[in-house]
Design a protein around this motif. Structure first.
Motif, PDB file in Angstrom:
ATOM      1  N   ILE A 347      42.290  38.141  43.936  1.00  0.00           N
ATOM      2  CA  ILE A 347      42.315  39.507  43.987  1.00  0.00           C
ATOM      3  C   ILE A 347      42.348  40.215  45.302  1.00  0.00           C
ATOM      4  O   ILE A 347      41.147  40.067  45.999  1.00  0.00           O
ATOM      5  N   VAL A 348      43.310  40.873  45.408  1.00  0.00           N
ATOM      6  CA  VAL A 348      43.342  41.645  46.689  1.00  0.00           C
ATOM      7  C   VAL A 348      42.515  42.901  46.699  1.00  0.00           C
ATOM      8  O   VAL A 348      42.107  43.572  45.517  1.00  0.00           O
ATOM      9  N   VAL A 349      42.104  43.358  47.838  1.00  0.00           N
ATOM     10  CA  VAL A 349      41.132  44.514  48.072  1.00  0.00           C
ATOM     11  C   VAL A 349      42.183  45.561  47.297  1.00  0.00           C
ATOM     12  O   VAL A 349      43.384  46.066  47.562  1.00  0.00           O
ATOM     13  N   GLY A 350      41.213  46.470  46.375  1.00  0.00           N
ATOM     14  CA  GLY A 350      41.857  47.363  45.415  1.00  0.00           C
ATOM     15  C   GLY A 350      42.289  47.073  44.152  1.00  0.00           C
ATOM     16  O   GLY A 350      41.965  47.980  43.026  1.00  0.00           O
ATOM     17  N   ASP A 351      42.253  45.746  44.049  1.00  0.00           N
ATOM     18  CA  ASP A 351      42.101  45.483  42.428  1.00  0.00           C
ATOM     19  C   ASP A 351      40.888  44.701  41.970  1.00  0.00           C
ATOM     20  O   ASP A 351      40.094  44.815  42.880  1.00  0.00           O
ATOM     21  N   THR A 352      40.533  44.539  40.671  1.00  0.00           N
ATOM     22  CA  THR A 352      39.253  44.105  40.365  1.00  0.00           C
ATOM     23  C   THR A 352      39.292  42.995  39.350  1.00  0.00           C
ATOM     24  O   THR A 352      40.555  42.951  38.750  1.00  0.00           O
ATOM     25  N   ILE A 353      38.469  42.299  38.833  1.00  0.00           N
ATOM     26  CA  ILE A 353      38.487  41.149  37.946  1.00  0.00           C
ATOM     27  C   ILE A 353      38.981  42.146  36.578  1.00  0.00           C
ATOM     28  O   ILE A 353      39.878  41.591  35.905  1.00  0.00           O
ATOM     29  N   ALA A 354      38.385  43.350  36.125  1.00  0.00           N
ATOM     30  CA  ALA A 354      38.701  43.884  35.018  1.00  0.00           C
ATOM     31  C   ALA A 354      40.056  44.428  34.992  1.00  0.00           C
ATOM     32  O   ALA A 354      41.091  44.132  33.908  1.00  0.00           O
ATOM     33  N   GLY A 355      40.820  44.540  36.025  1.00  0.00           N
ATOM     34  CA  GLY A 355      42.335  44.965  36.057  1.00  0.00           C
ATOM     35  C   GLY A 355      42.981  43.712  35.945  1.00  0.00           C
ATOM     36  O   GLY A 355      44.000  43.642  35.339  1.00  0.00           O
ATOM     37  N   VAL A 356      42.644  42.525  36.356  1.00  0.00           N
ATOM     38  CA  VAL A 356      43.257  41.328  36.409  1.00  0.00           C
ATOM     39  C   VAL A 356      43.513  40.803  34.774  1.00  0.00           C
ATOM     40  O   VAL A 356      44.307  40.514  34.390  1.00  0.00           O
ATOM     41  N   VAL A 357      42.037  41.167  34.089  1.00  0.00           N
ATOM     42  CA  VAL A 357      42.039  40.731  32.703  1.00  0.00           C
ATOM     43  C   VAL A 357      42.925  41.694  31.950  1.00  0.00           C
ATOM     44  O   VAL A 357      43.820  41.189  31.117  1.00  0.00           O
ATOM     45  N   ARG A 358      43.113  42.870  32.305  1.00  0.00           N
ATOM     46  CA  ARG A 358      44.005  43.610  31.472  1.00  0.00           C
ATOM     47  C   ARG A 358      45.233  43.505  31.750  1.00  0.00           C
ATOM     48  O   ARG A 358      46.218  43.293  30.707  1.00  0.00           O
ATOM     49  N   HIS A 359      45.839  42.999  32.891  1.00  0.00           N
ATOM     50  CA  HIS A 359      47.321  42.583  33.148  1.00  0.00           C
ATOM     51  C   HIS A 359      47.319  41.352  32.379  1.00  0.00           C
ATOM     52  O   HIS A 359      48.457  41.305  31.719  1.00  0.00           O
ATOM     53  N   VAL A 360      46.691  40.421  32.541  1.00  0.00           N
ATOM     54  CA  VAL A 360      47.050  38.957  31.700  1.00  0.00           C
ATOM     55  C   VAL A 360      46.935  39.139  30.191  1.00  0.00           C
ATOM     56  O   VAL A 360      48.014  38.902  29.689  1.00  0.00           O
ATOM     57  N   ARG A 361      46.032  40.059  29.662  1.00  0.00           N
ATOM     58  CA  ARG A 361      46.000  40.437  27.977  1.00  0.00           C
ATOM     59  C   ARG A 361      47.356  41.019  27.807  1.00  0.00           C
ATOM     60  O   ARG A 361      47.886  40.477  26.778  1.00  0.00           O
ATOM     61  N   ARG A 362      47.829  42.101  28.526  1.00  0.00           N
ATOM     62  CA  ARG A 362      48.925  42.730  28.334  1.00  0.00           C
ATOM     63  C   ARG A 362      50.308  41.750  28.224  1.00  0.00           C
ATOM     64  O   ARG A 362      51.118  41.756  27.441  1.00  0.00           O
ATOM     65  N   VAL A 363      50.212  40.749  29.327  1.00  0.00           N
ATOM     66  CA  VAL A 363      51.503  40.053  29.487  1.00  0.00           C
ATOM     67  C   VAL A 363      51.405  39.056  28.477  1.00  0.00           C
ATOM     68  O   VAL A 363      52.475  38.528  27.862  1.00  0.00           O
ATOM     69  N   VAL A 364      50.306  38.348  28.068  1.00  0.00           N
ATOM     70  CA  VAL A 364      50.274  37.172  27.314  1.00  0.00           C
ATOM     71  C   VAL A 364      50.210  37.550  25.678  1.00  0.00           C
ATOM     72  O   VAL A 364      50.636  36.883  24.903  1.00  0.00           O
ATOM     73  N   GLY A 365      49.935  38.880  25.079  1.00  0.00           N
ATOM     74  CA  GLY A 365      49.873  39.293  24.056  1.00  0.00           C
ATOM     75  C   GLY A 365      48.896  38.689  23.244  1.00  0.00           C
ATOM     76  O   GLY A 365      48.135  38.019  23.445  1.00  0.00           O
TER      77      GLY A 365
END
Ligand SMILES: [Zn+2]
Length: 471
Positions: A347-365
Motif C-alpha cells: 500500500i502506497v502512502v495515501g492509500d489505506t487497508i480499508a481503501g484496498v478492501v473497497r477496491h478489491v470488493r468492487r472489482v471481484v463483485g
C-alpha cells in the motif's frame, strides 16, 4: 542481467583482507544466522532450534571478539530472542538516537549459483572492486558491523556522544518477527523518545534510472504498507464427471483475472516526487525531459506513464496487488467445494487497508468473499524539509559520498524500523554503502557482496554521524 561471474584475483585478498573491520564482517558472515519463521516453523525440531541458537551465539561471539571496547563500555539489554539492545550513555539527557541493523539473514537459495560459498566470507574481486562476498554482506551485516566499528573506533579515542546512542540489533527481521517490537516496548517503558531512528533501507545507488549519470543516495522516509486479503468462494463440490458451471474455482479465477486488469489508481506521493525532482540535474537527454514533467501541467500524464513503465516504476506510483497461494480441488477427480487465494497488496502512502478492501470488493463483485487476514498501514512520512535530523544525514552523505545526490524516497519493502514509528516521528532508512544495480539484485538472491571500499566508507559515515549529533 549483469555478469555475476567475476574473475577472482590475488589483488583483492591483499588489499582489504587484513583490515580489522573486514575481518569482523567476514566473521559475521560466517555465522549462518537464518531466522526461523515462528509461524511456519512452529514445530521446528530440537536440532533446528539448537542450530539456530548456535549460529546466533557464534555471531555474538564474533562481535564481542572484534568490538571489545563496545562490549566493555555499553550497557546491554536482551529484549527478546537473539536480539541485542545496547545503550551508549551520552553527555546530556537530550532525546537519544537509535541506530538499527538486523542480525538474521535469508536462506541462500540454490547454493550452486553462488560464485563463492555463501557463509565463507571470502574476500575477492568483484565487478565493483575488491569485495567481501556472502549472505548478509549487504542485508544487513554490513550495517551491523559498520555501526559497531564506528562505535569501537570512537570509544578508542575517548569520545563521548552528545546524546545517548542506542544500538538495536533485531534477530528476526526477515521473518517479520517480534524482536524489534520488543526493543520498542523496552524503550517505551523506559520513557525513551528518540530524536531519530536510523535503519537499513536506501543506499548510495548507482544506475537508479536509465541515463542517470551519478548515484542517488536515497534515504527512506516512509515505507509501503501491506494488506493480506483472502478471496474465497464456496460451492457444492462433487465428482468431476458431473461438473456444474461457475463453481468456486471458476469464481476465484475470474476474480483474480479481474484484479489483474484493474490496478489501483496511480498516486505519486510527495517523497517520490521529491526524489524525481532531485534526479533531474543528473539525468541525460530524453530521461531528463521526461522526468522534468513531474511538476507542471503534464504531471498527471507523467504519473500515468510511470504507472505503465514496468513493475518497479509502477510499484513506486501505486498500491500493487499480487495474487499468491491459490488453492482449490484436493484431488484429480474432485470438484472443489471451496477455493481461495491470497491478494498481497503493498500500500502506497495515501492509500489505506480499508481503501484496498473497497477496491478489491468492487472489482471481484459478489460470489467471492473478501476478508482481511493481516496487514499494516503505510508508515507515517518522516520530516525531510528543513528538518535538523534529515539535514544532518544529508550533510554527512554529501561529505562522505560527494559523488552522490542525497534524496528522500519511499521504500517499497518493509523494515523493522516501522515499529519505531510508535515512539518516534523521525524514522530514516539508509545503509551508507555504494551499491551497483547488480549488488542490489544480489540481496535475497545469490552472489551478495559489499566492496571493501564501500564498507570502510560506511564506517566513516557512521563515525561522522556519531560526531555530528548535536546537543
Ligand atoms: Zn534487511
Amino acid at each position: 542481467m549483469t555478469d555475476h561471474r567475476p574473475v577472482p584475483s590475488r589483488s583483492a585478498s591483499e588489499e582489504g583482507v587484513d583490515h580489522p573491520t573486514v575481518r569482523a564482517l567476514r566473521a559475521a558472515i560466517a555465522a549462518p544466522t537464518i531466522a526461523r519463521d515462528a509461524g511456519t516453523d512452529a514445530d521446528a525440531s530440537a536440532d533446528l532450534l539448537a542450530a539456530e541458537t548456535a549460529a546466533f551465539d557464534r555471531l555474538h561471539a564474533a562481535l564481542a571478539e572484534h568490538f571489545p571496547l563496545l562490549h566493555g563500555t555499553l550497557d546491554l539489554v536482551r529484549p527478546a530472542g537473539h536480539a541485542l539492545l545496547f545503550r551508549w550513555r551520552g553527555r546530556t539527557d537530550a532525546d537519544p538516537v537509535v541506530l538499527m541493523a538486523h542480525q538474521d539473514v535469508v536462506p541462500i537459495g540454490d547454493g550452486s549459483t553462488w560464485t563463492y560459498p555463501p557463509f565463507a566470507g571470502v574476500v575477492a574481486d568483484s565487478p565493483e572492486g575488491p569485495a567481501i562476498w556472502g549472505r548478509g554482506a549487504l542485508d544487513d551485516k554490513g550495517c551491523l558491523v559498520a555501526i559497531c566499528a564506528a562505535v569501537e573506533r570512537l570509544l578508542g579515542e575517548g569520545f563521548v556522544p552528545q546524546r545517548d546512542i542506542w544500538l538495536s540489533f533485531g534477530s528476526d527481521e526477515e521473518v517479520m518477527g517480534i524482536t524489534a517490537e520488543a526493543a520498542v516496548d523496552h524503550l517505551r517503558d523506559a520513557d525513551v523518545r528518540p530524536w531519530f531512528v536510523l535503519d537499513e533501507g536506501g543506499a548510495v545507488a548507482a544506475d537508479a534510472l536509465p541515463g542517470i549519470t551519478a548515484p542517488m543516495a536515497v534515504i527512506g522516509v516512509s515505507e509501503k504498507g501491506l494488506a493480506l486479503l483472502e478471496l474465497r468462494a464456496e460451492g457444492r463440490g462433487g465428482h468431476a464427471s458431473t461438473p456444474a458451471r461457475n463453481g468456486p474455482v471458476v469464481r476465484v479465477a475470474t476474480a483474480i483475472a479481474a484484479l489483474d486488469r484493474a490496478s489501483m489508481p496511480v498516486r505519486l506521493p510527495e517523497p517520490s516526487r521529491e526524489l524525481l525532482r532531485r534526479m533531474i540535474p543528473v539525468l541525460s537527454g530524453p530521461m531528463r525531459r521526461a522526468v522534468s514533467m513531474v511538476d507542471g501541467p503534464l504531471a498527471p500524464v507523467f504519473t500515468r506513464a510511470l504507472g505503465m513503465a514496468g513493475p518497479e516504476a509502477s510499484a513506486m506510483a501505486r498500491t500493487s496487488l499480487a495474487t499468491t497461494m491459490i488453492s482449490g480441488s484436493p484431488a484429480p477427480n474432485a470438484i472443489a467445494a471451496s477455493a481461495s487465494a491470497i491478494v498481497n497488496a503493498r500500500i502506497v502512502v495515501g492509500d489505506t487497508i480499508a481503501g484496498v478492501v473497497r477496491h478489491v470488493r468492487r472489482v471481484v463483485g459478489s460470489g467471492v468473499e473478501v476478508r482481511v487476514i493481516g496487514g499494516s498501514e503505510p508508515s507515517p512520512v518522516s520530516p525531510y524539509r528543513d528538518d535538523p535530523a534529515f539535514d544532518l544525514l544529508e550533510k554527512l552523505t554529501n561529505s562522505v559520498f560527494p559523488e552522490a545526490t542525497p534524496s528522500p524516497y519511499l521504500m517499497l519493502g518493509a523494515t523493522d524500523s516501522r515499529h519505531f514509528t510508535r515512539i518516534c516521528n523521525r524514522v530514516y532508512r539508509f545503509a551508507p554503502f555504494p551499491m551497483s544495480r547488480a549488488q542490489r539484485e544480489s540481496v535475497h538472491s545469490f552472489d551478495e557482496r559489499l566492496t571493501v571500499d564501500g564498507l570502510l566508507r560506511g564506517v566513516e559515515w557512521y563515525i561522522a554521524l556519531l560526531r555530528g549529533i548535536p546537543e
